[in-house]
Motif scaffolding. Structure first.
Motif, PDB file in Angstrom:
ATOM      1  N   PHE A  14     -36.185  26.825  66.965  1.00  0.00           N
ATOM      2  CA  PHE A  14     -36.555  25.797  67.930  1.00  0.00           C
ATOM      3  C   PHE A  14     -35.512  25.617  69.029  1.00  0.00           C
ATOM      4  CE2 PHE A  14     -38.960  23.603  64.241  1.00  0.00           C
ATOM      5  CZ  PHE A  14     -40.011  24.490  64.390  1.00  0.00           C
ATOM      6  N   SER A  15     -34.279  25.965  68.745  1.00  0.00           N
ATOM      7  CA  SER A  15     -33.230  25.789  69.743  1.00  0.00           C
ATOM      8  C   SER A  15     -33.453  26.650  70.979  1.00  0.00           C
ATOM      9  CB  SER A  15     -31.860  26.109  69.136  1.00  0.00           C
ATOM     10  OG  SER A  15     -31.772  27.478  68.771  1.00  0.00           O
ATOM     11  N   HIS A  16     -34.337  27.644  70.877  1.00  0.00           N
ATOM     12  CA  HIS A  16     -34.636  28.504  72.016  1.00  0.00           C
ATOM     13  C   HIS A  16     -35.808  27.984  72.840  1.00  0.00           C
ATOM     14  CE1 HIS A  16     -31.870  31.709  70.796  1.00  0.00           C
ATOM     15  NE2 HIS A  16     -32.260  31.485  69.557  1.00  0.00           N
ATOM     16  N   LEU A  17     -36.396  26.877  72.431  1.00  0.00           N
ATOM     17  CA  LEU A  17     -37.510  26.293  73.172  1.00  0.00           C
ATOM     18  C   LEU A  17     -36.991  25.330  74.232  1.00  0.00           C
ATOM     19  CD1 LEU A  17     -39.958  25.459  70.235  1.00  0.00           C
ATOM     20  CD2 LEU A  17     -40.130  27.366  71.845  1.00  0.00           C
ATOM     21  N   PRO A  18     -37.799  25.055  75.265  1.00  0.00           N
ATOM     22  CA  PRO A  18     -37.411  24.053  76.252  1.00  0.00           C
ATOM     23  C   PRO A  18     -37.244  22.679  75.604  1.00  0.00           C
ATOM     24  CG  PRO A  18     -39.245  25.386  77.064  1.00  0.00           C
ATOM     25  CD  PRO A  18     -39.069  25.723  75.613  1.00  0.00           C
ATOM     26  N   LEU A  19     -36.354  21.889  76.161  1.00  0.00           N
ATOM     27  CA  LEU A  19     -36.061  20.566  75.611  1.00  0.00           C
ATOM     28  C   LEU A  19     -37.317  19.726  75.448  1.00  0.00           C
ATOM     29  CD1 LEU A  19     -33.893  18.450  74.806  1.00  0.00           C
ATOM     30  CD2 LEU A  19     -33.852  17.771  77.221  1.00  0.00           C
ATOM     31  N   GLN A  20     -38.184  19.743  76.432  1.00  0.00           N
ATOM     32  CA  GLN A  20     -39.381  18.910  76.367  1.00  0.00           C
ATOM     33  C   GLN A  20     -40.274  19.284  75.186  1.00  0.00           C
ATOM     34  OE1 GLN A  20     -41.668  18.877  79.965  1.00  0.00           O
ATOM     35  NE2 GLN A  20     -43.231  17.504  79.181  1.00  0.00           N
ATOM     36  N   GLU A  21     -40.406  20.574  74.898  1.00  0.00           N
ATOM     37  CA  GLU A  21     -41.240  20.986  73.773  1.00  0.00           C
ATOM     38  C   GLU A  21     -40.604  20.600  72.445  1.00  0.00           C
ATOM     39  OE1 GLU A  21     -42.716  24.888  73.673  1.00  0.00           O
ATOM     40  OE2 GLU A  21     -43.626  24.826  75.668  1.00  0.00           O
ATOM     41  N   ILE A  22     -39.281  20.720  72.368  1.00  0.00           N
ATOM     42  CA  ILE A  22     -38.610  20.351  71.123  1.00  0.00           C
ATOM     43  C   ILE A  22     -38.833  18.873  70.812  1.00  0.00           C
ATOM     44  CG2 ILE A  22     -36.392  20.170  69.942  1.00  0.00           C
ATOM     45  CD1 ILE A  22     -35.383  22.483  71.577  1.00  0.00           C
ATOM     46  N   LEU A  23     -38.806  18.041  71.844  1.00  0.00           N
ATOM     47  CA  LEU A  23     -38.882  16.597  71.633  1.00  0.00           C
ATOM     48  C   LEU A  23     -40.295  16.057  71.553  1.00  0.00           C
ATOM     49  CD1 LEU A  23     -36.018  15.388  74.007  1.00  0.00           C
ATOM     50  CD2 LEU A  23     -35.949  15.635  71.521  1.00  0.00           C
ATOM     51  N   THR A  24     -41.250  16.723  72.192  1.00  0.00           N
ATOM     52  CA  THR A  24     -42.592  16.147  72.276  1.00  0.00           C
ATOM     53  C   THR A  24     -43.679  16.949  71.573  1.00  0.00           C
ATOM     54  OG1 THR A  24     -43.040  17.261  74.396  1.00  0.00           O
ATOM     55  CG2 THR A  24     -42.032  15.065  74.483  1.00  0.00           C
ATOM     56  N   VAL A  25     -43.506  18.263  71.470  1.00  0.00           N
ATOM     57  CA  VAL A  25     -44.560  19.103  70.894  1.00  0.00           C
ATOM     58  C   VAL A  25     -44.272  19.452  69.440  1.00  0.00           C
ATOM     59  CG1 VAL A  25     -45.805  21.293  71.062  1.00  0.00           C
ATOM     60  CG2 VAL A  25     -45.128  20.075  73.141  1.00  0.00           C
ATOM     61  N   VAL A  26     -43.092  19.994  69.192  1.00  0.00           N
ATOM     62  CA  VAL A  26     -42.754  20.472  67.843  1.00  0.00           C
ATOM     63  C   VAL A  26     -42.883  19.384  66.780  1.00  0.00           C
ATOM     64  CG1 VAL A  26     -40.913  21.430  66.419  1.00  0.00           C
ATOM     65  CG2 VAL A  26     -41.274  22.302  68.732  1.00  0.00           C
ATOM     66  N   PRO A  27     -42.431  18.143  67.009  1.00  0.00           N
ATOM     67  CA  PRO A  27     -42.522  17.133  65.945  1.00  0.00           C
ATOM     68  C   PRO A  27     -43.939  16.810  65.508  1.00  0.00           C
ATOM     69  CG  PRO A  27     -41.018  16.434  67.679  1.00  0.00           C
ATOM     70  CD  PRO A  27     -41.744  17.624  68.202  1.00  0.00           C
ATOM     71  N   ARG A  28     -44.919  17.111  66.335  1.00  0.00           N
ATOM     72  CA  ARG A  28     -46.310  16.767  66.041  1.00  0.00           C
ATOM     73  C   ARG A  28     -47.060  17.867  65.302  1.00  0.00           C
ATOM     74  NH1 ARG A  28     -47.903  14.205  71.979  1.00  0.00           N
ATOM     75  NH2 ARG A  28     -46.318  12.553  71.986  1.00  0.00           N
ATOM     76  N   VAL A  29     -46.386  19.018  65.110  1.00  0.00           N
ATOM     77  CA  VAL A  29     -47.072  20.146  64.485  1.00  0.00           C
ATOM     78  C   VAL A  29     -47.260  19.921  62.993  1.00  0.00           C
ATOM     79  CG1 VAL A  29     -46.911  22.612  63.956  1.00  0.00           C
ATOM     80  CG2 VAL A  29     -46.281  21.776  66.234  1.00  0.00           C
ATOM     81  N   CYS A  30     -46.178  19.567  62.308  1.00  0.00           N
ATOM     82  CA  CYS A  30     -46.251  19.309  60.872  1.00  0.00           C
ATOM     83  C   CYS A  30     -45.005  18.549  60.447  1.00  0.00           C
ATOM     84  CB  CYS A  30     -46.402  20.603  60.076  1.00  0.00           C
ATOM     85  SG  CYS A  30     -44.985  21.716  60.231  1.00  0.00           S
ATOM     86  N   LYS A  31     -45.020  18.051  59.236  1.00  0.00           N
ATOM     87  CA  LYS A  31     -43.900  17.249  58.753  1.00  0.00           C
ATOM     88  C   LYS A  31     -42.620  18.058  58.663  1.00  0.00           C
ATOM     89  CE  LYS A  31     -46.680  13.941  56.095  1.00  0.00           C
ATOM     90  NZ  LYS A  31     -46.959  13.381  54.739  1.00  0.00           N
TER      91      LYS A  31
END
Length: 324
Positions: free
Chosen positions: A29-46
């Motif tokens: 995840f550290s290679h993803l844009p900041l916005q995706e890490i904070l807004t998209v990734v947390p909603r995928v799964c626990k």
């Protein structure tokens, strides 16, 4: 957009991505844009939410690009506080620009037990703010205080006294910000007296003298790279460095700037000064005309969008007036 999928093992079996250990997820995840890490990734799964809300993604925090576009200091402060707290004391690298107060710098220092790299260029930090927390930054090996116009030798001395492992120090300045400064030799003295282990030093556009640079060279015997770009008061040529410091890479003092690409400089700029052959760039800057000249006639910004609010076109960095 990020989506959950499966990964195939060598034996043909499949496993869910969310079964990866948090450390591995954090690395990905550290290679993803900041916005995706904070807004998209947390909603995928626990499992992914736990990975991004824990320290796994935040051992290295680089929000320099985002902070360069963030014009509200309270938003920047809240973002830093949230991400640094998530690192849970494991923060090793922090890159952010435009800190507006000493309090957020103090907060960073309070959580800097493992911090090795700190980049805070273009920040409004004060000497007292840095001096008060310098001892908490003792683990630093790399520090960037470029374009921090309120800082002076007091802050540099405090950093040097407490950061004994510092090997890279960046203190570049902008020509317009130092046009009214008589001398930076006090900063050169602070560097020479407190940072003997430096291997890389950048002091572009400092009003430092030849004597100031010689003090640094005699004290920082491990220097491998020295940037003197735009330090026009330094009278040391390539022959001197090749003879005395053959293994050191030196950039400057003279620079090739935008105006060197104009074939006929005197004719082109005859409207702006009477005698181009006697032109001194610093005198031109001190007259306050340089900013108007660039804004009205060329309409481009300074070093790495330093004045991004005032322009709409991105240009290459280091487009400065030529050496006299």
């Amino acid at each position: 957009m990020v989506a959950v999928t499966v990964m195939e093992e060598e034996d043909g079996e499949f496993r869910q991505w969310d079964e990866l250990i948090p450390d591995a997820l954090g690395l990905i995840f550290s290679h993803l844009p900041l916005q995706e890490i904070l807004t998209v990734v947390p909603r995928v799964c626990k499992a992914w939410n736990r990975a991004v809300t824990g320290p796994y993604c935040w051992q290295e925090i680089d929000i320099e690009l985002w902070s360069n576009r963030c014009h509200q200091s309270d938003h920047l402060d809240r973002m830093l506080q949230m991400l640094i707290l998530r690192s849970s004391g494991s923060l090793r690298k922090l890159c952010v620009t435009g800190l507006q107060n000493d309090s957020i710098f103090s907060f960073i220092a309070q959580h800097a037990g493992s911090l090795k790299t700190l980049k805070v260029p273009r920040s409004g930090l004060s000497n007292s703010g840095v001096v008060n927390v310098a001892e908490k930054l003792s683990s630093l090996t790399f520090l960037d205080l470029s374009y921090c116009c309120k800082l002076g030798p007091e802050a540099i001395q405090a950093i040097g006294r407490h950061c004994k492992s510092l090997i890279e120090f960046s203190r570049n300045m902008h020509p317009l910000d130092v046009a009214s400064v008589d001398s930076h030799d006090d900063e050169a003295d602070a560097i020479a007296s407190t940072m003997p282990k430096l291997k890389r030093l950048e002091i572009a556009y400092h009003r430092v003298s030849t004597e100031g640079v010689l003090k640094i060279l005699s004290s920082c015997v491990s220097l491998e790279f020295l940037e003197l770009r735009g330090c026009w008061d330094v009278q040391l040529d390539n022959k001197f460095f090749k003879e005395k410091f053959p293994d050191m890479k030196v950039l400057g003092p003279r620079v090739i700037g935008f105006y060197d690409m104009i074939n006929d400089w005197e004719d082109c700029c005859s409207d702006y000064f009477s005698d181009g052959s006697d032109y001194l760039a610093w005198e031109f800057l001190e007259d306050g005309e340089m900013g108007e000249f660039y804004e009205d006639d060329f309409e481009h910004g300074w070093d790495d969008n330093f004045y991004a609010d005032r322009v709409n076109i991105d240009m290459e960095p280091h487009i400065w007036p030529p050496s006299p």
